[in-house]
Design a protein around this motif. Sequence first.
Motif, mmCIF file in Angstrom:
data_model
loop_
_atom_site.group_PDB
_atom_site.id
_atom_site.type_symbol
_atom_site.label_atom_id
_atom_site.label_comp_id
_atom_site.label_asym_id
_atom_site.label_seq_id
_atom_site.Cartn_x
_atom_site.Cartn_y
_atom_site.Cartn_z
ATOM 1 N N ILE A 46 0.838 -1.202 0.000
ATOM 2 C CA ILE A 46 0.000 0.000 0.000
ATOM 3 C C ILE A 46 0.873 1.253 0.000
ATOM 4 O O ILE A 46 0.624 2.198 -0.754
ATOM 5 N N ALA A 47 1.899 1.267 0.825
ATOM 6 C CA ALA A 47 2.803 2.417 0.889
ATOM 7 C C ALA A 47 3.515 2.625 -0.449
ATOM 8 O O ALA A 47 3.695 3.761 -0.889
ATOM 9 N N ARG A 48 3.907 1.525 -1.082
ATOM 10 C CA ARG A 48 4.587 1.622 -2.388
ATOM 11 C C ARG A 48 3.658 2.218 -3.435
ATOM 12 O O ARG A 48 4.040 3.123 -4.191
ATOM 13 N N ILE A 49 2.427 1.755 -3.460
ATOM 14 C CA ILE A 49 1.452 2.265 -4.431
ATOM 15 C C ILE A 49 1.159 3.741 -4.161
ATOM 16 O O ILE A 49 1.105 4.547 -5.095
ATOM 17 N N LYS A 50 0.984 4.110 -2.886
ATOM 18 C CA LYS A 50 0.748 5.515 -2.535
ATOM 19 C C LYS A 50 1.914 6.397 -2.950
ATOM 20 O O LYS A 50 1.727 7.557 -3.304
ATOM 21 N N ALA A 51 3.123 5.826 -2.914
ATOM 22 C CA ALA A 51 4.319 6.575 -3.319
ATOM 23 C C ALA A 51 4.462 6.637 -4.833
ATOM 24 O O ALA A 51 5.349 7.318 -5.349
ATOM 25 N N GLY A 52 3.603 5.920 -5.543
ATOM 26 C CA GLY A 52 3.634 5.955 -7.009
ATOM 27 C C GLY A 52 4.767 5.143 -7.606
ATOM 28 O O GLY A 52 5.222 5.446 -8.715
ATOM 29 N N LEU A 53 5.212 4.114 -6.901
ATOM 30 C CA LEU A 53 6.326 3.295 -7.375
ATOM 31 C C LEU A 53 5.852 1.908 -7.787
ATOM 32 O O LEU A 53 4.958 1.341 -7.164
ATOM 33 N N THR A 54 6.492 1.372 -8.807
ATOM 34 C CA THR A 54 6.256 -0.019 -9.168
ATOM 35 C C THR A 54 7.164 -0.887 -8.307
ATOM 36 O O THR A 54 8.102 -0.386 -7.675
ATOM 37 N N GLN A 55 6.913 -2.185 -8.322
ATOM 38 C CA GLN A 55 7.795 -3.093 -7.596
ATOM 39 C C GLN A 55 9.212 -2.993 -8.145
ATOM 40 O O GLN A 55 10.171 -2.958 -7.380
ATOM 41 N N GLU A 56 9.325 -2.931 -9.446
ATOM 42 C CA GLU A 56 10.646 -2.847 -10.076
ATOM 43 C C GLU A 56 11.397 -1.596 -9.633
ATOM 44 O O GLU A 56 12.586 -1.656 -9.316
ATOM 45 N N GLN A 57 10.711 -0.468 -9.603
ATOM 46 C CA GLN A 57 11.353 0.781 -9.194
ATOM 47 C C GLN A 57 11.821 0.710 -7.738
ATOM 48 O O GLN A 57 12.941 1.121 -7.428
ATOM 49 N N LEU A 58 10.967 0.189 -6.859
ATOM 50 C CA LEU A 58 11.341 0.098 -5.452
ATOM 51 C C LEU A 58 12.522 -0.851 -5.273
ATOM 52 O O LEU A 58 13.447 -0.555 -4.520
ATOM 53 N N CYS A 59 12.511 -1.960 -5.989
ATOM 54 C CA CYS A 59 13.629 -2.913 -5.904
ATOM 55 C C CYS A 59 14.944 -2.245 -6.269
ATOM 56 O O CYS A 59 15.957 -2.444 -5.590
ATOM 57 N N LYS A 60 14.929 -1.463 -7.329
ATOM 58 C CA LYS A 60 16.153 -0.782 -7.749
ATOM 59 C C LYS A 60 16.608 0.239 -6.718
ATOM 60 O O LYS A 60 17.801 0.374 -6.452
ATOM 61 N N LEU A 61 15.670 0.938 -6.117
ATOM 62 C CA LEU A 61 16.014 1.969 -5.137
ATOM 63 C C LEU A 61 16.586 1.395 -3.842
ATOM 64 O O LEU A 61 17.439 2.015 -3.213
ATOM 65 N N VAL A 62 16.109 0.222 -3.452
ATOM 66 C CA VAL A 62 16.565 -0.356 -2.177
ATOM 67 C C VAL A 62 17.495 -1.548 -2.371
ATOM 68 O O VAL A 62 17.939 -2.157 -1.395
ATOM 69 N N HIS A 63 17.789 -1.866 -3.608
ATOM 70 C CA HIS A 63 18.757 -2.917 -3.936
ATOM 71 C C HIS A 63 18.371 -4.288 -3.384
ATOM 72 O O HIS A 63 19.168 -4.948 -2.711
ATOM 73 N N ILE A 64 17.116 -4.681 -3.665
ATOM 74 C CA ILE A 64 16.683 -6.037 -3.337
ATOM 75 C C ILE A 64 16.066 -6.658 -4.578
ATOM 76 O O ILE A 64 15.685 -5.957 -5.515
ATOM 77 N N SER A 65 15.936 -7.961 -4.569
ATOM 78 C CA SER A 65 15.377 -8.662 -5.727
ATOM 79 C C SER A 65 13.857 -8.531 -5.742
ATOM 80 O O SER A 65 13.225 -8.379 -4.689
ATOM 81 N N PRO A 66 13.265 -8.606 -6.930
ATOM 82 C CA PRO A 66 11.796 -8.579 -7.016
ATOM 83 C C PRO A 66 11.155 -9.718 -6.223
ATOM 84 O O PRO A 66 10.101 -9.537 -5.609
ATOM 85 N N LYS A 67 11.786 -10.873 -6.218
ATOM 86 C CA LYS A 67 11.260 -12.019 -5.478
ATOM 87 C C LYS A 67 11.201 -11.702 -3.976
ATOM 88 O O LYS A 67 10.218 -12.004 -3.305
ATOM 89 N N LYS A 68 12.257 -11.079 -3.478
ATOM 90 C CA LYS A 68 12.302 -10.724 -2.055
ATOM 91 C C LYS A 68 11.231 -9.683 -1.730
ATOM 92 O O LYS A 68 10.536 -9.796 -0.726
ATOM 93 N N LEU A 69 11.078 -8.683 -2.587
ATOM 94 C CA LEU A 69 10.056 -7.659 -2.357
ATOM 95 C C LEU A 69 8.666 -8.283 -2.371
ATOM 96 O O LEU A 69 7.817 -7.939 -1.545
#
Length: 62
Positions: A5-28
């Motif tokens: 919910i926080a990610r969506i409110k921030a307007g980020l995709t899973q891919e974008q958040l993964c890149k910003l925090v340096h984790i894998s999409p699977k982990k996210l």
Amino acid sequence: MNVKIARIKAGLTQEQLCKLVHISPKKLCRIENGNDDTATKKDMKNIANVLGEDVLTLFFNK
């Protein structure tokens, strides 16, 4: 609040958040599905910082 919910409110995709925090999409995906035991303290802090949320609120509903 949960991470998805926080990610969506921030307007980020899973891919974008993964890149910003340096984790894998699977982990996210696991984190967003409530398997927070896969997240390290560093992961939680980085995700919370990027999303502009408090770690306790974001991960522990406090």
